[in-house]
Design an enzyme around this catalytic site. Structure first.
Site, PDB file in Angstrom:
ATOM      1  N   SER A 163       0.841  -1.198   0.000  1.00 42.61           N
ATOM      2  CA  SER A 163       0.000   0.000   0.000  1.00 42.61           C
ATOM      3  C   SER A 163       0.876   1.248   0.000  1.00 42.61           C
ATOM      4  O   SER A 163       1.637   1.497   0.935  1.00 42.61           O
ATOM      5  CB  SER A 163      -0.906   0.000   1.224  1.00 42.61           C
ATOM      6  OG  SER A 163      -1.473   1.289   1.358  1.00 42.61           O
ATOM      7  N   HIS A 178      -0.823  -1.021  -4.534  1.00 44.81           N
ATOM      8  CA  HIS A 178      -2.150  -0.750  -3.959  1.00 44.81           C
ATOM      9  C   HIS A 178      -2.290   0.736  -3.608  1.00 44.81           C
ATOM     10  O   HIS A 178      -1.477   1.292  -2.869  1.00 44.81           O
ATOM     11  CB  HIS A 178      -2.315  -1.615  -2.698  1.00 44.81           C
ATOM     12  CG  HIS A 178      -3.654  -1.550  -2.056  1.00 44.81           C
ATOM     13  ND1 HIS A 178      -4.732  -2.317  -2.467  1.00 44.81           N
ATOM     14  CD2 HIS A 178      -4.110  -0.827  -1.006  1.00 44.81           C
ATOM     15  CE1 HIS A 178      -5.776  -2.060  -1.697  1.00 44.81           C
ATOM     16  NE2 HIS A 178      -5.433  -1.159  -0.793  1.00 44.81           N
ATOM     17  N   ASP A 219      -4.709   3.598  -1.938  1.00 44.05           N
ATOM     18  CA  ASP A 219      -5.849   3.824  -1.049  1.00 44.05           C
ATOM     19  C   ASP A 219      -6.402   5.217  -1.251  1.00 44.05           C
ATOM     20  O   ASP A 219      -5.801   6.202  -0.821  1.00 44.05           O
ATOM     21  CB  ASP A 219      -5.397   3.650   0.406  1.00 44.05           C
ATOM     22  CG  ASP A 219      -5.137   2.195   0.729  1.00 44.05           C
ATOM     23  OD1 ASP A 219      -6.058   1.386   0.526  1.00 44.05           O
ATOM     24  OD2 ASP A 219      -4.022   1.872   1.171  1.00 44.05           O
ATOM     25  N   MET A 245      -9.177   7.851  -0.350  1.00 43.58           N
ATOM     26  CA  MET A 245     -10.151   8.118   0.728  1.00 43.58           C
ATOM     27  C   MET A 245     -10.747   9.511   0.557  1.00 43.58           C
ATOM     28  O   MET A 245     -10.040  10.445   0.178  1.00 43.58           O
ATOM     29  CB  MET A 245      -9.460   8.064   2.087  1.00 43.58           C
ATOM     30  CG  MET A 245      -8.724   6.768   2.346  1.00 43.58           C
ATOM     31  SD  MET A 245      -7.935   6.830   3.971  1.00 43.58           S
ATOM     32  CE  MET A 245      -6.966   5.322   3.903  1.00 43.58           C
ATOM     33  N   HIS A 297      -8.005   1.044  -4.548  1.00 36.75           N
ATOM     34  CA  HIS A 297      -9.011   0.742  -3.520  1.00 36.75           C
ATOM     35  C   HIS A 297      -9.760   2.030  -3.215  1.00 36.75           C
ATOM     36  O   HIS A 297      -9.218   2.931  -2.568  1.00 36.75           O
ATOM     37  CB  HIS A 297      -8.275   0.196  -2.283  1.00 36.75           C
ATOM     38  CG  HIS A 297      -9.148  -0.086  -1.102  1.00 36.75           C
ATOM     39  ND1 HIS A 297      -8.628  -0.323   0.158  1.00 36.75           N
ATOM     40  CD2 HIS A 297     -10.496  -0.173  -0.969  1.00 36.75           C
ATOM     41  CE1 HIS A 297      -9.622  -0.549   1.003  1.00 36.75           C
ATOM     42  NE2 HIS A 297     -10.765  -0.444   0.353  1.00 36.75           N
ATOM     43  N   MET A 357     -12.150   4.085  -1.300  1.00 38.85           N
ATOM     44  CA  MET A 357     -12.909   4.233  -0.053  1.00 38.85           C
ATOM     45  C   MET A 357     -13.645   5.558  -0.137  1.00 38.85           C
ATOM     46  O   MET A 357     -13.356   6.517   0.584  1.00 38.85           O
ATOM     47  CB  MET A 357     -11.941   4.190   1.145  1.00 38.85           C
ATOM     48  CG  MET A 357     -11.420   2.794   1.417  1.00 38.85           C
ATOM     49  SD  MET A 357      -9.972   2.822   2.486  1.00 38.85           S
ATOM     50  CE  MET A 357      -8.701   3.046   1.256  1.00 38.85           C
ATOM     51  N   MET A 369     -11.754  -6.510   4.246  1.00 37.35           N
ATOM     52  CA  MET A 369     -10.935  -5.649   5.104  1.00 37.35           C
ATOM     53  C   MET A 369     -10.677  -6.360   6.428  1.00 37.35           C
ATOM     54  O   MET A 369     -11.592  -6.907   7.045  1.00 37.35           O
ATOM     55  CB  MET A 369     -11.648  -4.314   5.392  1.00 37.35           C
ATOM     56  CG  MET A 369     -11.780  -3.371   4.198  1.00 37.35           C
ATOM     57  SD  MET A 369     -10.208  -2.837   3.480  1.00 37.35           S
ATOM     58  CE  MET A 369      -9.417  -2.029   4.876  1.00 37.35           C
ATOM     59  N   ASP A 404      -6.821  -6.842   3.446  1.00 32.72           N
ATOM     60  CA  ASP A 404      -6.192  -5.524   3.578  1.00 32.72           C
ATOM     61  C   ASP A 404      -6.344  -5.011   5.007  1.00 32.72           C
ATOM     62  O   ASP A 404      -7.459  -4.852   5.501  1.00 32.72           O
ATOM     63  CB  ASP A 404      -6.902  -4.576   2.588  1.00 32.72           C
ATOM     64  CG  ASP A 404      -6.307  -3.185   2.545  1.00 32.72           C
ATOM     65  OD1 ASP A 404      -5.305  -2.931   3.238  1.00 32.72           O
ATOM     66  OD2 ASP A 404      -6.861  -2.338   1.815  1.00 32.72           O
TER      67      ASP A 404
HETATM   68  C1  DX5 Z   1      -6.738   1.093   5.170  1.00 35.05           C
HETATM   69  C2  DX5 Z   1      -6.160   0.822   3.811  1.00 35.05           C
HETATM   70  C3  DX5 Z   1      -5.033  -0.128   3.816  1.00 35.05           C
HETATM   71  C4  DX5 Z   1      -3.817   0.317   4.588  1.00 35.05           C
HETATM   72  C5  DX5 Z   1      -3.016  -0.898   4.940  1.00 35.05           C
HETATM   73  O1  DX5 Z   1      -7.896   1.829   5.027  1.00 35.05           O
HETATM   74  O2  DX5 Z   1      -7.145   0.289   2.959  1.00 35.05           O
HETATM   75  O3  DX5 Z   1      -4.659  -0.472   2.477  1.00 35.05           O
HETATM   76  O4  DX5 Z   1      -3.022   1.216   3.884  1.00 35.05           O
HETATM   77  O5  DX5 Z   1      -1.988  -0.516   5.799  1.00 35.05           O
HETATM   78  P1  DX5 Z   1      -1.424  -1.484   6.919  1.00 35.05           P
HETATM   79  O6  DX5 Z   1      -0.854  -2.672   6.189  1.00 35.05           O
HETATM   80  O7  DX5 Z   1      -0.410  -0.649   7.600  1.00 35.05           O
HETATM   81  O8  DX5 Z   1      -2.558  -1.876   7.799  1.00 35.05           O
HETATM   82 ZN    ZN Z   2      -6.495  -0.527   0.934  1.00 40.42          ZN
END
Ligand code: DX5
Ligand code: ZN
Length: 217
Positions: free
Chosen positions: A7, A31, A33, A35, A64, A66, A139, A177
Site C-alpha cells: 500500500s 495498492h 488507497d 479516501m 481501492h 474508499m 478488510m 487488507d
Molecule cells: C486502510 C487501507 C489499507 C492500509 C493498509 O484503510 O485500505 O490499504 O493502507 O496498511 P497497513 O498494512 O499498515 O494496515
Molecule cells: Zn487498501
C-alpha cells in the site's frame, strides 16, 4: 501463487519514485488507497499521485476506492492506468444502489472489478456477487487508516467466502487488507486469500523487498 500488493499509503512521499522502482522489482501489484473523508474518516490522495506513478510502474495498479459514489470516478481511474479497482459495498448501500451497478461499470472500463467490505459487514453479503465480481476485498481493519491492528476474525471470514466459492466451483481472487504481516500471512493464504495488501509491514521493514518475499511465503 499469492500476489503481494504494498500500500502506497505507507510509502515515503518525498521519495516516492525510489519506492515505486523498488516495488517494481519485488511486488506483484501497487495498492492505492483513495479516501474521501466521507465513506471513511480520513483523506488520502487521488489522480495526481496515480498519474505520477503510472508511467514508471511496471506492475499492475490496484486502486481501492474508499469513497462514496465511486461510479463517478471509476472510468477516470481506469483511464489513469488502474488494472484492478475495488469499491465498497457500503458505498452502494449509502447511495441506495445495487453494488452490481459498480461492478458492471468497472468491467465495462476493462478493469478487474472488486467489491470491498469492512469488518462489520457480514461476509455473506458478498455471496450474491460471487459470479459477477472479479475479486473480493475483505478488510481486516476498518477502512480509513494504515497501521492498525489486524482483526483475527478476518481469517474465518475469508475461509467462509472461499468455502462458498468452492461449493459453487467458482475461482475468484480474495484480497485482504489491513494489518497484514508475516505473523498472519500464512493463515490468510491457507484460509483462501490470494492477494495480500501490506502497508506498514513492508515499508517499516528494514528490507522491504525481503518483507514482500516473506509475505508471499
Ligand atoms: C486502510 C487501507 C489499507 C492500509 C493498509 O484503510 O485500505 O490499504 O493502507 O496498511 P497497513 O498494512 O499498515 O494496515
Ligand atoms: Zn487498501
Amino acid at each position: 501463487m499469492v500476489k503481494v500488493a504494498p500500500s502506497i499509503l505507507a510509502a515515503d512521499f518525498l521519495h516516492l519514485e525510489d519506492d515505486i522502482l523498488m516495488l517494481n522489482g519485488s511486488a506483484d501489484l501497487l495498492h492505492f488507497d483513495v479516501m474521501d473523508g466521507s465513506l471513511v474518516p480520513n483523506l488520502s490522495f487521488g489522480f495526481p499521485i496515480l498519474d505520477a506513478v503510472a508511467p514508471i510502474a511496471t506492475i499492475p495498479l490496484d486502486v481501492h476506492l474508499m469513497i462514496i459514489n465511486p461510479d463517478k470516478y471509476i472510468e477516470r481511474f481506469a483511464q489513469a492506468g488502474a488494472s484492478y479497482i475495488s469499491f465498497h459495498l457500503e458505498a452502494a448501500d449509502e447511495a441506495g444502489k445495487d453494488v452490481k451497478e459498480y461492478v458492471d461499470l468497472a468491467k465495462s472500463c476493462g478493469v478487474e472489478a472488486g467489491i470491498a467490505i469492512d469488518p462489520d459487514v457480514p461476509v455473506e453479503r458478498l455471496f450474491p456477487y460471487i459470479e459477477d465480481a472479479d475479486f473480493f476485498l475483505v478488510m481486516s481493519v476498518f477502512a480509513g487508516f494504515g497501521g492498525q491492528k489486524f482483526i483475527e476474525e478476518s481469517v474465518d471470514r475469508i475461509a467462509a467466502l472461499r468455502a462458498e466459492m468452492d461449493r459453487r466451483s467458482i475461482v475468484k481472487e480474495i484480497e485482504v487488507d489491513g494489518g497484514v504481516s508475516g505473523a498472519n500471512a500464512g493463515r490468510l493464504i491457507k484460509a483462501g486469500a490470494t492477494m495480500l495488501v501490506a502497508g506498514s509491514s513492508v515499508f517499516k521493514a528494514e528490507d522491504p523487498a525481503r518483507a514482500i518475499a516473506e509475505l508471499r511465503g
